[in-house]
Design an enzyme around this catalytic site. Sequence first.
Site, PDB file in Angstrom:
ATOM      1  N   GLY A  12       0.814  -1.211   0.000  1.00  0.00           N
ATOM      2  CA  GLY A  12       0.000   0.000   0.000  1.00  0.00           C
ATOM      3  C   GLY A  12       0.841   1.249   0.000  1.00  0.00           C
ATOM      4  N   ALA A  13       1.922   1.240  -0.784  1.00  0.00           N
ATOM      5  CA  ALA A  13       2.910   2.317  -0.707  1.00  0.00           C
ATOM      6  C   ALA A  13       2.670   3.444  -1.696  1.00  0.00           C
ATOM      7  CB  ALA A  13       4.311   1.744  -0.917  1.00  0.00           C
ATOM      8  N   THR A  15       0.180   5.520  -1.699  1.00  0.00           N
ATOM      9  CA  THR A  15      -0.587   6.629  -1.150  1.00  0.00           C
ATOM     10  C   THR A  15      -0.531   6.600   0.370  1.00  0.00           C
ATOM     11  OG1 THR A  15      -2.743   7.754  -1.222  1.00  0.00           O
ATOM     12  CG2 THR A  15      -2.781   5.364  -1.030  1.00  0.00           C
ATOM     13  N   GLY A  16      -0.954   7.694   0.996  1.00  0.00           N
ATOM     14  CA  GLY A  16      -1.157   7.724   2.434  1.00  0.00           C
ATOM     15  C   GLY A  16       0.061   7.368   3.259  1.00  0.00           C
ATOM     16  N   SER A 141      -4.409  -0.986  14.641  1.00  0.00           N
ATOM     17  CA  SER A 141      -5.227   0.216  14.802  1.00  0.00           C
ATOM     18  C   SER A 141      -5.730   0.273  16.235  1.00  0.00           C
ATOM     19  CB  SER A 141      -6.414   0.163  13.832  1.00  0.00           C
ATOM     20  OG  SER A 141      -7.407   1.111  14.176  1.00  0.00           O
ATOM     21  N   TYR A 166     -13.930  -4.534  10.810  1.00  0.00           N
ATOM     22  CA  TYR A 166     -12.649  -3.828  10.767  1.00  0.00           C
ATOM     23  C   TYR A 166     -11.853  -4.086  12.041  1.00  0.00           C
ATOM     24  CZ  TYR A 166      -9.201  -0.064  10.470  1.00  0.00           C
ATOM     25  OH  TYR A 166      -8.019   0.634  10.432  1.00  0.00           O
TER      26      TYR A 166
END
Length: 287
Positions: A12-13, A15-16, A141, A166
């Site tokens: 997931g590199a 973005t964000g 999280s 989640y």
Amino acid sequence: MNTDHITALITGANTGLGFEMAKALADQNVHVVLAGRNREKVEGAIERIKRTSPDASLEVGVLDLTSLASVDAFAQNFVAQHKELHILINNAGVMVPPPSLTKEQFEIQFGVNFVAHFALTGHLFPLLNATQGARVVTMSSIAHRGASIDFDNLGLEKPYDPWREYGQSKLADLMFALEFDRRLRAHGSDMLSLGAHPGVSRTELTRNLNDIPPGIEMMAPAQGAAPALVAATSFDVEGGQYWGPDGPEERSGEPGLAVIDPAARDEQQAAKLWDWAQEATGLRFPV
């Protein structure tokens, strides 16, 4: 960690948080493989980093975490092209999307956030294990608190509750990080497995939220990425630690050791989850 001649892989590199991690590591002379689902978006991320860091050593990785076959193919190609892997950051995530399933029929959040990263780590384990002092950082999280693993609801068997699902996926991530470290210690490995979380950060992960509750200030992505970067590179960390922001309720602040919910420390449940994941992916590690 001395970052010269280091190779890092971040999911997931493009973005964000993942983009900020890649940029920060590249600025420390790390060779960074940016993994994402869309090649054009990953190439665009590399171009953005190159604008301010033209000498950065960056590489495109195309990886679809909704498919274990894609994870397998990506890992095989990665191993064929790299002799070492010093840092793996299991960062990519999905948060409260509409109900959907991965290719293997796992609920999308559980399948992407946990199962695919378990599989990726397992496929890459021989390479990681052959690299002195390798580290695996898995993103969790604050939503892991109060969650539980429902082994009868990993594939939308029950009515969909996006936040429950989640939380379950993020609890699984942290349980994985801690159980992996226990198993590494039992095998006498010098590899470290750590967890991290970004507090409340302003990224594309929040795109499915209709509104942010009043009074919640969101950190910039670079701030949210900082705890994972500490876990990945600091000389002062230890395996089995969990890093996050040190402010009120760990929503924001500077990197510090984060609170681990008792559910994530349940070693019996963690072993059950590990056994389940091994069966689901066909991967057994460390061996």
